[in-house]
Design a protein around this motif. Structure first.
Motif, short mmCIF file in Angstrom:
data_model
loop_
_atom_site.label_atom_id
_atom_site.label_comp_id
_atom_site.label_asym_id
_atom_site.label_seq_id
_atom_site.Cartn_x
_atom_site.Cartn_y
_atom_site.Cartn_z
N SER A 148 2.35 -1.68 -7.83
CA SER A 148 2.33 -0.35 -7.24
C SER A 148 3.67 0.07 -6.68
CB SER A 148 1.31 -0.32 -6.12
OG SER A 148 1.69 -1.23 -5.13
N SER A 198 -0.18 -9.11 -2.24
CA SER A 198 0.34 -7.78 -2.46
C SER A 198 -0.45 -7.27 -3.63
CB SER A 198 1.82 -7.80 -2.75
OG SER A 198 2.10 -8.70 -3.77
N ALA A 199 -0.21 -6.13 -4.08
CA ALA A 199 -1.06 -5.53 -5.06
C ALA A 199 -1.47 -6.48 -6.18
CB ALA A 199 -0.32 -4.33 -5.62
N SER A 200 -1.56 -6.06 -7.36
CA SER A 200 -2.05 -7.05 -8.29
C SER A 200 -1.04 -7.50 -9.31
CB SER A 200 -3.28 -6.56 -9.00
OG SER A 200 -3.17 -5.25 -9.33
N ARG A 215 -2.43 -11.42 -5.03
CA ARG A 215 -1.32 -10.72 -5.58
C ARG A 215 -1.09 -11.07 -7.01
NH1 ARG A 215 3.11 -14.17 -5.99
NH2 ARG A 215 2.29 -16.24 -5.91
N ASP A 246 3.81 -6.47 -7.46
CA ASP A 246 4.19 -5.13 -7.10
C ASP A 246 3.97 -4.12 -8.20
OD1 ASP A 246 7.66 -5.25 -7.69
OD2 ASP A 246 6.18 -6.72 -8.16
N SER A 279 -3.89 -1.80 -8.95
CA SER A 279 -3.17 -1.79 -7.70
C SER A 279 -3.25 -0.38 -7.14
CB SER A 279 -1.71 -2.17 -7.92
OG SER A 279 -1.04 -2.08 -6.68
N GLN A 280 -3.80 -0.31 -5.96
CA GLN A 280 -4.02 0.97 -5.32
C GLN A 280 -4.68 1.94 -6.31
OE1 GLN A 280 -0.28 2.02 -3.49
NE2 GLN A 280 -0.45 0.33 -2.05
N PRO A 322 4.71 -1.22 -2.22
CA PRO A 322 3.49 -1.93 -2.54
C PRO A 322 3.24 -3.08 -1.59
CG PRO A 322 5.22 -2.48 -4.06
CD PRO A 322 5.68 -1.30 -3.27
N ARG A 330 -4.67 -6.15 -0.79
CA ARG A 330 -5.86 -5.76 -1.52
C ARG A 330 -7.09 -6.32 -0.84
NH1 ARG A 330 -7.29 -7.40 -6.71
NH2 ARG A 330 -5.94 -9.14 -6.37
#
Ligand code: SF4
Length: 490
Positions: free
Chosen positions: A351, A320-322, A339, A349, A454-455, A360, A365
């Protein structure tokens, strides 16, 4: 309960051919309402899928999608959970959420403790809210592996650490999961003076005695930001870090002789704190705990210097995001393509948006995503600066020195935003990067590890476009850095 909303449709996919469009709300799949991404995936795996959809103000309609069994539908939905996330009922002294600066996105303050997010993203769960029905679902749907926060096996110590009476008994679910053959990876966040020393020994003895089927156990130090208000929570001293490294080393021998495998590993950060060399790469096996900060440095070294592409990223959980500020622990640099990156508790999460708690989790990614953030670059033969947090710099310094490339330098970025002992690249923010980059010359290439984004956003809400120099966002792997530096792999 919400319904899945389509946020992307892959061109040429079965969904695209059937006319599914971005923005469609999926009311049912083959007549059923999925509760989460797990059910969604099972439902859309069928060769014949009927989607009842709502599109804007139009009446509901049905779309039939025919495809091969197992062929991807080609739809990305907005969230991993369509019902409510199970939030955490613990109040751990070391919880990083309580140590966040004020004013961040509301969703970053959400504490989740949901076994589904453990399965989907490798988040650690304490099992204090786990139920018989959850166990049944895990077993019948094969939701394995899962990731469990142990912290201590002594019931009283564990409930004190979690500040939750259920912490004393919830490891019975760990026993039940193992009894049903579920693969479980464990974690201990060590708080010096609380669950290190004799308590850590007791925990490892408890694992050997009661949970020997655990796939692995990572031992990580807590992170302490300048917003910490818990009097007992403090960073490790060097001698405390040395003691943890030695305890893990001793216990690896015990596990090796009793079980034929090491089982327990110390986070890379401990070796930096203790000033000790990282264990040899072969001791990490298949690097299955790479995303928890175990063996990252060795994997990164092999990828950067030798061009080796280990399978660590294949073993990676769904990223998942960073930055996921939830389960508290710590980790190491350089971070994997994942993640989590450095601080395990800071995995995932980043994001989480204010309008949807779990948005998120929809995305993974990828290099394609990070390339969107790349700004105009200087000439390829310009001097190269690698932006990294202090721990990353400690790992990278000897590696970069071996490259024989004098035009490549490190630019460590002190984390004043979080302060305390926060020194991992996953928590670098725009504010600190701006300050550091203002003192750097123009026309150089600035490489930024994607683990802090993230994003396209840093934790503080800024983005690479807000920095005073263009940066190249590079996946946080040795292989990606090798590519960015133009090193030839023979
Ligand atoms: S550290 Fe994890 S389990 Fe503890 S309070 Fe924070 S979110 Fe909950």
């Amino acid at each position: 309960m919400s319904v899945p909303r389509v946020v992307a449709v892959a061109p040429g996919s079965p969904a695209a051919r059937a006319g599914v469009a971005e923005g469609d709300e999926i009311l049912t799949v083959n007549g059923e309402m999925p509760r989460d991404l797990i059910e969604w995936r099972m439902l859309v795996d069928e060769p014949h899928v009927v989607l009842d959809i709502r599109r804007g103000t139009l009446a509901e309609t049905s779309l039939a999608v025919d495809k091969q069994a197992g062929e991807p539908l080609g739809v990305e939905v907005h969230s991993a959970l369509f019902d409510r996330v199970r939030t955490c009922d613990n109040h751990c002294e070391f919880c990083f959420i309580y140590q966040l600066p004020p004013g961040l996105r509301r969703s970053l303050y959400l504490k989740d403790d949901d076994y589904r997010l453990s399965f989907l993203y490798g988040n650690f769960t304490t099992l204090t809210r786990f139920t018989e029905a959850d166990l049944e679902r895990v077993v019948t749907e094969g939701l394995s592996p899962l990731y469990v926060s142990i912290h201590a096996t002594d019931p009283e110590v564990r409930s004190e650490l979690l500040r939750n009476r259920r912490g004393a008994t919830s490891l019975r679910w760990l026993r039940a999961l193992l009894d049903h053959g579920v693969e479980v990876h464990g974690q201990v966040v060590v708080c010096p003076g609380v669950n290190d020393g004799a308590v850590l020994d007791d925990t490892l003895a408890g694992v050997l005695d009661r949970y020997p089927e655990l796939a692995s156990l990572c031992i990580v130090p807590l992170g302490v930001s300048r917003y910490n208000r818990e009097a007992r929570m403090r960073p490790h001293t060097r001698s405390e870090a040395e003691a943890v490294v030695e305890a893990v080393d001793d216990w690896q021998s015990v596990f090796l002789s009793a079980l034929g495998r090491r089982l327990v590993f110390a986070g890379d950060e401990y070796y930096l704190l203790a000033g000790r060399p990282f264990p040899p790469a072969e001791t990490y096996g298949d690097f299955s705990m790479h995303e928890d900060g175990i063996g990252m440095a060795r994997a990164f070294e092999a990828e950067l210097l030798l061009g080796s592409r280990r399978n660590v990223h294949e073993n990676a959980r769904i990223p998942s995001a960073s930055v996921h500020i939830s389960e508290c622990g710590a980790a190491m640099e350089p971070a994997p393509h994942d993640r989590g990156g450095f601080f395990r508790w800071a995995d995932g999460d980043l994001s989480k948006s204010v309008d949807s708690e779990y948005e998120p989790y929809r995305t993974v990614r990828s290099p394609e995503q990070t390339e969107q953030s790349v700004q105009l670059s200087p000439r390829k033969d310009a001097p190269v600066a690698i932006l990294t947090a202090p721990y990353g710099a400690q790992v990278l310094e000897p590696l970069v020195a071996q490259l024989g490339r004098p035009e490549v330098r490190l630019v460590p970025v002190e984390n004043r935003y979080f302060g305390g002992n926060i020194a991992v690249s996953g928590l670098m923010v725009g504010e600190d990067l701006q300050r550091v980059l203002l003192d750097q010359p123009s026309g150089h290439r600035y490489l930024l590890p994607d683990v802090c984004l993230s994003q396209g956003r840093f934790l503080d809400g800024t983005g690479p476009e807000d920095l005073p120099h263009p940066v190249e966002v590079v996946p946080t792997t040795g292989a990606a850095l090798r590519d960015a530096l133009g090193l030839v792999t023979s």
